[in-house]
Design a protein around this motif. Structure first.
Motif: not given
Length: 254
Positions: A120-133, A164-178
């Motif tokens: 996935k070609e995303k810039k390093e400073d893109d806050p959405y670079r780690d979004e899940p598929e 995979e079919l759960w509805y998605v409701r976001n105001h911001h990027p998805v937090p990284l999973d620790e």
């Protein structure tokens, strides 16, 4: 039962598509754009599996799972849906044998390479670079942040909504999973602070499960626009999902 039903449908489709004659091994090449136009809305219904193209027009109504389900993949790949309806991947079902009579072409190599690439070609400073598929069956209202709902035809089948079919409701990027390292800190009314990692919760507390349905408060807002203009995302009926949740009750921790 599934195997015999699929074969019956495929045989009927073969008679129409090829007149009973065997297809040549030399198949024409189609781009993803060309295939996407064969979505069954104004004519033929095509799908792809891996890099192979199939005309399933005459098979749609013979599909054991119902026409409505298979039409979700019209003009696209069946593979994301088979990750959910895994009976198609049963070793006892020779899916290639069933599909073979309906094959009409090959997916363009460059399109196939794009779809199978994990890069996935995303810039390093893109806050959405780690979004899940996201699953392609989801109806996406906004991509960044992602807000999407499942097609109603796939809700309730099964009762617990596939992840995979759960509805998605976001105001911001998805937090990284620790994972187990994630730490939750709570300050009580008495000023006491409790900090626990997910690993601590799993190790030191009993696991409690609850089956519950969540729904976005804007669910069906799009339908309300028939009676008056609303403000916000025009959700359909798919912003609701059911899961079995597991964890530790807050009252036990504090």
């Amino acid at each position: 039962m599934l195997l015999s039903a699929l074969r019956r449908g495929a045989i009927r489709a073969t008679a129409v598509i090829t007149g009973g004659a065997a297809l040549s091994e030399e198949y024409p090449v189609f781009t993803r754009e060309e295939i996407s136009k064969r979505d069954g809305k104004r004519g033929a219904t095509w799908v792809t599996y891996k890099d192979q193209v199939y005309d399933i027009t005459e098979f749609v109504n013979a599909h054991p799972g119902g026409a409505q389900k298979i039409k979700l993949a019209a003009g696209a790949s069946v593979e994301p849906f088979w990750r959910i309806y895994k009976q198609h991947l049963d070793p006892a079902v020779d899916i290639q044998e069933i599909l073979a009579p309906m094959r009409i072409g090959t997916l363009d190599a460059s399109d196939f390479a794009k779809e199978t690439s994990m890069t996935k070609e995303k810039k390093e400073d893109d806050p959405y670079r780690d979004e899940p598929e996201r699953h392609p069956a989801l109806t996406v209202h906004t991509a960044e942040p992602c807000n999407a709902e499942a097609p109603v035809a796939m809700l309730g089948d099964p009762y617990l909504t596939p992840t995979e079919l759960w509805y998605v409701r976001n105001h911001h990027p998805v937090p990284l999973d620790e994972g187990d390292a994630h730490v939750l800190s709570i300050t009580t009314d008495h000023g006491n602070e409790v900090s626990l990692s997910v690993a601590d919760l799993k190790k030191n507390y009993d696991r409690t499960t609850v089956t519950a349905t969540m729904q976005c408060s804007g669910n069906r807002r799009g339908h309300m626009n028939q009676y008056g203009k609303t403000s916000g995302t025009a959700w359909g009926s798919g912003a609701a999902s059911t899961a079995e949740w597991a964890g530790v009750p807050l009252r036990v921790v504090v």
